[in-house]
Scaffold this motif. Structure first.
Motif, PDB file in Angstrom:
ATOM      1  N   PHE A 284     -20.346  57.882 -38.894  1.00  0.00           N
ATOM      2  CA  PHE A 284     -19.731  59.103 -38.424  1.00  0.00           C
ATOM      3  C   PHE A 284     -18.940  59.670 -39.587  1.00  0.00           C
ATOM      4  CE2 PHE A 284     -16.331  61.494 -36.431  1.00  0.00           C
ATOM      5  CZ  PHE A 284     -16.945  62.175 -35.410  1.00  0.00           C
ATOM      6  N   SER A 285     -19.350  60.814 -40.103  1.00  0.00           N
ATOM      7  CA  SER A 285     -18.676  61.414 -41.244  1.00  0.00           C
ATOM      8  C   SER A 285     -17.913  62.657 -40.797  1.00  0.00           C
ATOM      9  CB  SER A 285     -19.689  61.803 -42.329  1.00  0.00           C
ATOM     10  OG  SER A 285     -20.307  60.666 -42.876  1.00  0.00           O
ATOM     11  N   ALA A 286     -16.673  62.764 -41.266  1.00  0.00           N
ATOM     12  CA  ALA A 286     -15.817  63.895 -40.897  1.00  0.00           C
ATOM     13  C   ALA A 286     -14.712  64.031 -41.937  1.00  0.00           C
ATOM     14  CB  ALA A 286     -15.222  63.688 -39.499  1.00  0.00           C
ATOM     15  N   ALA A 287     -14.025  65.148 -41.902  1.00  0.00           N
ATOM     16  CA  ALA A 287     -12.921  65.405 -42.830  1.00  0.00           C
ATOM     17  C   ALA A 287     -11.595  65.081 -42.161  1.00  0.00           C
ATOM     18  CB  ALA A 287     -12.937  66.861 -43.285  1.00  0.00           C
ATOM     19  N   ALA A 288     -10.616  64.727 -42.967  1.00  0.00           N
ATOM     20  CA  ALA A 288      -9.288  64.397 -42.450  1.00  0.00           C
ATOM     21  C   ALA A 288      -8.654  65.604 -41.778  1.00  0.00           C
ATOM     22  CB  ALA A 288      -8.390  63.902 -43.588  1.00  0.00           C
ATOM     23  N   ASP A 289      -7.902  65.338 -40.724  1.00  0.00           N
ATOM     24  CA  ASP A 289      -7.181  66.403 -40.036  1.00  0.00           C
ATOM     25  C   ASP A 289      -5.934  66.757 -40.837  1.00  0.00           C
ATOM     26  OD1 ASP A 289      -6.962  67.904 -37.292  1.00  0.00           O
ATOM     27  OD2 ASP A 289      -4.942  67.167 -37.733  1.00  0.00           O
TER      28      ASP A 289
ATOM     29  N   ASP B  80      -4.765  60.487 -41.405  1.00  0.00           N
ATOM     30  CA  ASP B  80      -5.403  59.218 -41.044  1.00  0.00           C
ATOM     31  C   ASP B  80      -6.367  59.394 -39.883  1.00  0.00           C
ATOM     32  OD1 ASP B  80      -4.247  57.731 -43.020  1.00  0.00           O
ATOM     33  OD2 ASP B  80      -2.563  57.042 -41.805  1.00  0.00           O
ATOM     34  N   CYS B  81      -6.350  60.575 -39.266  1.00  0.00           N
ATOM     35  CA  CYS B  81      -7.320  60.936 -38.227  1.00  0.00           C
ATOM     36  C   CYS B  81      -8.262  61.985 -38.804  1.00  0.00           C
ATOM     37  CB  CYS B  81      -6.621  61.518 -37.002  1.00  0.00           C
ATOM     38  SG  CYS B  81      -5.631  60.353 -36.058  1.00  0.00           S
TER      39      CYS B  81
ATOM     40  N   ASN C 193     -11.608  59.822 -32.303  1.00  0.00           N
ATOM     41  CA  ASN C 193     -10.857  59.051 -33.294  1.00  0.00           C
ATOM     42  C   ASN C 193     -10.607  57.625 -32.812  1.00  0.00           C
ATOM     43  OD1 ASN C 193      -9.574  60.243 -35.958  1.00  0.00           O
ATOM     44  ND2 ASN C 193      -9.799  61.958 -34.531  1.00  0.00           N
ATOM     45  N   SER C 194     -10.439  57.456 -31.519  1.00  0.00           N
ATOM     46  CA  SER C 194     -10.253  56.108 -30.979  1.00  0.00           C
ATOM     47  C   SER C 194     -11.559  55.330 -30.997  1.00  0.00           C
ATOM     48  CB  SER C 194      -9.705  56.177 -29.552  1.00  0.00           C
ATOM     49  OG  SER C 194      -8.412  56.748 -29.521  1.00  0.00           O
ATOM     50  N   TYR C 195     -12.647  56.005 -30.670  1.00  0.00           N
ATOM     51  CA  TYR C 195     -13.940  55.333 -30.629  1.00  0.00           C
ATOM     52  C   TYR C 195     -14.415  54.968 -32.045  1.00  0.00           C
ATOM     53  CZ  TYR C 195     -18.793  54.327 -29.399  1.00  0.00           C
ATOM     54  OH  TYR C 195     -20.007  53.710 -29.220  1.00  0.00           O
ATOM     55  N   PHE C 196     -14.295  55.919 -32.968  1.00  0.00           N
ATOM     56  CA  PHE C 196     -14.660  55.653 -34.361  1.00  0.00           C
ATOM     57  C   PHE C 196     -13.386  55.318 -35.137  1.00  0.00           C
ATOM     58  CE2 PHE C 196     -18.000  58.573 -32.831  1.00  0.00           C
ATOM     59  CZ  PHE C 196     -19.135  57.828 -33.127  1.00  0.00           C
ATOM     60  N   ALA C 197     -12.699  54.291 -34.682  1.00  0.00           N
ATOM     61  CA  ALA C 197     -11.360  53.971 -35.181  1.00  0.00           C
ATOM     62  C   ALA C 197     -11.353  53.502 -36.627  1.00  0.00           C
ATOM     63  CB  ALA C 197     -10.718  52.910 -34.288  1.00  0.00           C
ATOM     64  N   ASP C 198     -12.496  53.047 -37.134  1.00  0.00           N
ATOM     65  CA  ASP C 198     -12.527  52.551 -38.511  1.00  0.00           C
ATOM     66  C   ASP C 198     -12.945  53.627 -39.506  1.00  0.00           C
ATOM     67  OD1 ASP C 198     -15.145  52.851 -37.778  1.00  0.00           O
ATOM     68  OD2 ASP C 198     -15.768  50.816 -38.333  1.00  0.00           O
TER      69      ASP C 198
ATOM     70  N   ILE D  28     -15.673  54.867 -47.543  1.00  0.00           N
ATOM     71  CA  ILE D  28     -15.136  56.116 -48.080  1.00  0.00           C
ATOM     72  C   ILE D  28     -16.155  57.239 -48.034  1.00  0.00           C
ATOM     73  CG2 ILE D  28     -15.821  55.647 -50.461  1.00  0.00           C
ATOM     74  CD1 ILE D  28     -12.561  57.347 -49.259  1.00  0.00           C
ATOM     75  N   SER D  29     -17.456  56.909 -48.016  1.00  0.00           N
ATOM     76  CA  SER D  29     -18.483  57.949 -47.981  1.00  0.00           C
ATOM     77  C   SER D  29     -18.501  58.695 -46.651  1.00  0.00           C
ATOM     78  CB  SER D  29     -19.863  57.343 -48.246  1.00  0.00           C
ATOM     79  OG  SER D  29     -20.273  56.513 -47.177  1.00  0.00           O
ATOM     80  N   ARG D  30     -17.856  58.128 -45.632  1.00  0.00           N
ATOM     81  CA  ARG D  30     -17.796  58.808 -44.326  1.00  0.00           C
ATOM     82  C   ARG D  30     -16.653  59.817 -44.266  1.00  0.00           C
ATOM     83  NH1 ARG D  30     -20.937  55.221 -41.056  1.00  0.00           N
ATOM     84  NH2 ARG D  30     -22.318  54.247 -42.582  1.00  0.00           N
TER      85      ARG D  30
END
Length: 339
Positions: A120-125, A130-131, A168-173, A179-181
């Protein structure tokens, strides 16, 4: 059917206006992937037809409401409950990989390279790095993942009442596993960043791929026509409105609902050059010609004066003129005087 696709969600005709602009922004940067638009039963037939013209599929999904009023109250954003509907994107199993884009995003440079990323790839909020922000993310459709997400939602809920807290809870890691995610901010830049951290925007803004109009107001919630007259270079709101005026406004009708129906009554006196699929010869942030708009219908849900100021929309020659500001200060001081 293409193996990969962009996906967005429109829960009503107003958000569908955003989805239409998003679709045309993808075309304007020559994306090679098609767009799937998920909708709910609140989207009118007229709008469904319009969405069908600019996407490879219009997929109706059921509204999933978190019904988590306590957590939603913390955000003062009760409408976020229906964002659980976003989980349906995992059911699009005709595609091997997708990139989800919120309807309030705008693609300003080709970013098909996102499909090289993995779930799951996304950008930081921007509010809590950290989310991740769930307005842009790469995922692999899977009924197994969908089932697990729904089970997790029922069992654990969401710490913010919406899809972002749940995911964010489900993909908590996400923040620590790989780092590529972690997508660079240029793939999900909050629109306010162009003025809230201007030095960084001046340095890196030319690389921005996707702009996200987080929070309120949305670009389509301008309270008056002057909101999109005489835009300046680098103005993302102006870029959104240029696409809207050229490619979306002419196809709106009174058979639609919400702001879409209201916008259908706007008479544009001068229309800038249409946005086409080939933008190679046009600068990224070119300022469109002056657009004179005759507003024959009011558009509600616009920003308050404070919100407008915070987002850089200041009417220097009108209500925000020096004389009017001084009158407001004087009135406030007089009202605060002790009897």
């Amino acid at each position: 059917m293409a193996a990969e696709a962009w996906v967005t969600l429109a829960t009503n005709d107003s958000y569908a206006v955003g989805a239409l602009v998003l679709a045309h922004s993808l075309k304007s940067v020559n994306s090679t992937r098609p767009l799937v638009v998920m909708i709910t039963d609140q989207v009118s037939s007229a709008m469904r037809n319009r969405l069908g013209e600019i996407s490879c599929r219009v997929q109706e999904v059921n509204v999933m409401d978190s019904k988590d009023s306590a957590h939603l109250a913390l955000l003062a954003r009760p409408e976020l409950g229906i964002t659980f509907t976003k989980l349906h994107c995992w059911t699009l199993t005709d595609f091997s990989k997708c990139v989800f884009l919120d309807a309030d995003t705008l693609v300003i440079q080709n970013c098909d390279e996102l499909f090289d990323r993995e779930e799951f790839s996304a950008a930081a909020d921007a509010g809590w790095p950290d989310c991740f922000n769930s307005g842009v993310f790469v995922f692999r459709p899977s009924m197994e993942t969908y089932g697990k997400l729904v089970e997790f939602a029922v069992a654990e809920g969401s710490f913010d009442g919406g899809d972002q807290g749940l995911l964010n809870s489900y993909f908590a890691d996400w923040a620590t596993k790989d780092i590529s995610r972690r997508l660079p901010f240029i793939y999900n830049m909050t629109a306010s960043a162009s003025y809230s951290y201007r030095p960084a925007y001046k340095q890196f803004g030319k690389n921005v791929r996707i702009v996200h109009f987080i929070g309120s107001p949305k670009p389509w919630q301008a309270s008056e026509a002057s909101a999109f007259q005489n835009p300046v270079p680098g103005d993302h709101i102006a870029h959104w409105w240029r696409i809207f005026i050229c490619n979306v406004l002419p196809r709106l009708s009174s058979d639609m609902t919400g702001v879409a129906a209201q916008f259908s009554q706007l008479a544009v006196k001068e229309v800038p050059e249409p946005i086409t699929d080939n933008q190679d010869e046009k600068p990224l942030f070119s300022s469109p010609p002056e657009v004179t708009v005759e507003a024959t219908a009011s558009v509600d849900s616009g920003p308050s004066s404070r919100e407008a100021w915070e987002q850089g929309f200041i009417d220097y020659t009108g209500k925000d003129s020096f004389d009017n500001i001084m009158q407001k200060i004087k009135k406030t001081l007089e009202s605060n005087k002790k009897p």
